[in-house]
Design an enzyme around this catalytic site. Structure first.
Site, mmCIF file in Angstrom:
data_model
loop_
_atom_site.group_PDB
_atom_site.id
_atom_site.type_symbol
_atom_site.label_atom_id
_atom_site.label_comp_id
_atom_site.label_asym_id
_atom_site.label_seq_id
_atom_site.Cartn_x
_atom_site.Cartn_y
_atom_site.Cartn_z
ATOM 1 N N ASN A 154 33.247 30.967 50.893
ATOM 2 C CA ASN A 154 32.125 31.256 51.716
ATOM 3 C C ASN A 154 31.990 30.165 53.143
ATOM 4 O O ASN A 154 31.831 30.840 54.201
ATOM 5 C CB ASN A 154 30.840 31.029 50.838
ATOM 6 C CG ASN A 154 30.974 32.161 49.779
ATOM 7 O OD1 ASN A 154 31.487 33.020 49.911
ATOM 8 N ND2 ASN A 154 29.739 31.862 49.062
ATOM 9 N N ASN A 209 23.603 41.998 41.811
ATOM 10 C CA ASN A 209 23.820 42.218 43.040
ATOM 11 C C ASN A 209 23.375 43.648 43.473
ATOM 12 O O ASN A 209 23.809 44.522 42.822
ATOM 13 C CB ASN A 209 24.948 41.711 43.721
ATOM 14 C CG ASN A 209 25.132 40.413 43.950
ATOM 15 O OD1 ASN A 209 24.177 39.491 44.045
ATOM 16 N ND2 ASN A 209 26.348 39.933 44.080
ATOM 17 N N SER A 259 31.194 36.744 44.925
ATOM 18 C CA SER A 259 31.503 37.510 43.827
ATOM 19 C C SER A 259 32.333 38.569 44.265
ATOM 20 O O SER A 259 33.210 39.192 43.709
ATOM 21 C CB SER A 259 30.116 38.095 43.194
ATOM 22 O OG SER A 259 29.415 38.766 44.126
ATOM 23 N N ARG A 279 34.098 45.463 18.888
ATOM 24 C CA ARG A 279 33.717 45.781 17.573
ATOM 25 C C ARG A 279 35.027 45.292 16.737
ATOM 26 O O ARG A 279 36.173 45.585 16.948
ATOM 27 C CB ARG A 279 33.517 47.014 17.403
ATOM 28 C CG ARG A 279 32.842 47.369 16.116
ATOM 29 C CD ARG A 279 32.361 48.929 16.080
ATOM 30 N NE ARG A 279 31.465 49.482 17.145
ATOM 31 C CZ ARG A 279 30.212 49.436 16.845
ATOM 32 N NH1 ARG A 279 29.659 48.966 15.683
ATOM 33 N NH2 ARG A 279 29.369 50.093 17.686
ATOM 34 N N LYS A 338 18.148 39.106 49.835
ATOM 35 C CA LYS A 338 19.330 38.836 49.001
ATOM 36 C C LYS A 338 20.434 39.688 49.770
ATOM 37 O O LYS A 338 21.414 39.288 49.808
ATOM 38 C CB LYS A 338 19.036 38.931 47.635
ATOM 39 C CG LYS A 338 20.459 38.595 46.718
ATOM 40 C CD LYS A 338 20.486 37.089 46.384
ATOM 41 C CE LYS A 338 21.390 36.927 45.309
ATOM 42 N NZ LYS A 338 22.821 37.229 45.436
ATOM 43 N N ASN A 356 29.635 38.700 51.515
ATOM 44 C CA ASN A 356 30.690 39.214 50.479
ATOM 45 C C ASN A 356 31.922 39.906 50.933
ATOM 46 O O ASN A 356 32.892 39.757 50.770
ATOM 47 C CB ASN A 356 29.873 39.906 49.275
ATOM 48 C CG ASN A 356 28.760 39.000 48.732
ATOM 49 O OD1 ASN A 356 28.427 38.201 49.045
ATOM 50 N ND2 ASN A 356 28.580 39.610 47.352
ATOM 51 N N LEU A 394 27.726 35.157 35.339
ATOM 52 C CA LEU A 394 26.500 34.890 35.540
ATOM 53 C C LEU A 394 25.610 34.993 34.073
ATOM 54 O O LEU A 394 24.835 34.308 33.652
ATOM 55 C CB LEU A 394 25.958 35.696 36.698
ATOM 56 C CG LEU A 394 24.285 35.000 37.204
ATOM 57 C CD1 LEU A 394 24.569 33.508 37.422
ATOM 58 C CD2 LEU A 394 23.816 35.853 38.330
ATOM 59 N N ALA A 399 28.098 39.956 29.645
ATOM 60 C CA ALA A 399 28.316 38.443 29.365
ATOM 61 C C ALA A 399 29.445 38.189 30.413
ATOM 62 O O ALA A 399 30.663 37.745 30.066
ATOM 63 C CB ALA A 399 28.669 38.205 27.915
ATOM 64 N N ASN A 451 24.081 39.084 51.210
ATOM 65 C CA ASN A 451 25.367 39.434 50.625
ATOM 66 C C ASN A 451 26.072 40.516 51.222
ATOM 67 O O ASN A 451 27.241 40.528 51.247
ATOM 68 C CB ASN A 451 24.755 40.270 49.113
ATOM 69 C CG ASN A 451 24.580 39.416 48.068
ATOM 70 O OD1 ASN A 451 23.692 39.502 47.314
ATOM 71 N ND2 ASN A 451 25.528 38.230 47.569
#
Ligand code: KPL
Length: 297
Positions: free
Chosen positions: A200, A101, A252, A36, A182, A190, A12, A9, A186
């Site tokens: 960018n 990625n 990223s 937890r 892709k 990147n 993205l 999580a 990248n």
């Protein structure tokens, strides 16, 4: 109805969780040990129009892996294998979808879970984490999924609910080609934005013209070696379009370096260097070393 279990999580993953919930899909989050015993809060998603949306998801831990009917893995590339290793009870007919990625991970997941349908994908939505459970959707993008093994070929329909939630999602039997496309983008944007500490869009400033020209040529040569047929001019046009569309974003890798996190350099530039074999790719190599030097040990 299929419940989507999201592993990872981060920016993205949280955006995808929020967009799926908004469409009425059931979503659970597979949480790591450090969560937890903590209260499981709602995610706070800031939508493209700046509205806050609270996203409720069901928390799951590794020992409940037997309940997972569809696993969407959205961790960073370097976290995937370790995160999946602990899921001993994952049913063998649960499809595993990898949406990170870079490349080189699916082969390891296939060895770990040889019977599960394995799907890989590329997703170009923009997302930014602004707090522990606060995430911003910064740009709409495309999502493509495709099969890695024969068992996955029966899951093309998974693209339909994803398309309803994300605006675009399609199934492609040539997902390897899309992953390469892709990866190529990248591999240029990147590391350059991370090393120069820029957004960018700043790559279009004249001071970066020469490095952009050489790096795009090197990356393109590796793509040709991998069997891709896109011309250098078409690649440069596509690259420019991505830079323009994501001009205000920090990539990223920039976000990872800026926040002291490990980067996906091994799965992006590292993967390309391995595939380059004897091709001369000096700029790629230099950027690889520079990002590694700046990454946390
Ligand atoms: O995918 C991206 C990333 O940052 O990882 C791009 C397309 C470069 C957008 O920032």
């Amino acid at each position: 109805m299929t419940e989507w279990t999201i592993l990872g999580a981060g920016a993205l993953g949280s955006v995808v969780a929020g967009l799926l919930r908004r469409q009425g899909e059931a979503v659970s989050l597979l949480l790591s040990e450090r969560h937890r015993g903590h209260l499981h809060p709602c995610l706070d998603l800031v939508t493209l129009v700046g509205r806050h949306q609270l996203v409720d998801t069901r928390p799951l831990f590794a020992e409940q892996a037997g309940q997972i009917s569809c696993l969407l893995v959205m961790t960073k590339a370097y976290q995937v294998v370790a995160a999946l290793k602990g899921l001993h009870r994952l049913p063998t007919n649960t499809p595993i979808i990898l949406l990170h990625n870079g490349m080189g991970v699916a082969e390891q997941v296939q060895a770990l879970y040889p019977h599960n349908p394995l799907i890989v994908g590329v997703c170009s939505h923009g997302a930014m984490k602004e707090g522990d459970w606060l995430v911003r959707h910064t740009g709409k993008g495309e999502t493509w999924l495709g099969p890695v093994n024969p068992a996955a070929k029966a899951y093309a329909d998974l693209a339909r609910p994803l398309a309803a939630a994300l605006g675009h999602a399609k199934w492609s039997e040539d997902i390897l080609g899309l992953q390469h496309r892709k990866l190529a983008v990248n591999a240029v944007i990147n590391p350059l934005t991370a090393c120069h500490d820029i957004r960018n869009g700043q790559l279009l400033e004249p001071r970066f013209a020469a490095v952009l020209e050489q790096l795009s040529e090197e990356v393109h040569q590796v793509m040709v070696q991998l069997g891709e047929t896109e011309s250098l001019d078409d690649f440069r046009r596509r690259l420019r379009k991505v830079i323009e569309l994501t001009a205000t974003n920090y990539s990223s890798m920039h976000q990872d370096l800026a926040q002291g996190r490990p980067t996906e350099i091994d799965h992006i530039t590292g993967y390309l260097l391995a595939k380059a074999a004897t091709l001369p790719v000096p700029v790629c190599r230099q950027l690889y070393q520079e990002v590694r030097r700046r990454s946390p040990a």
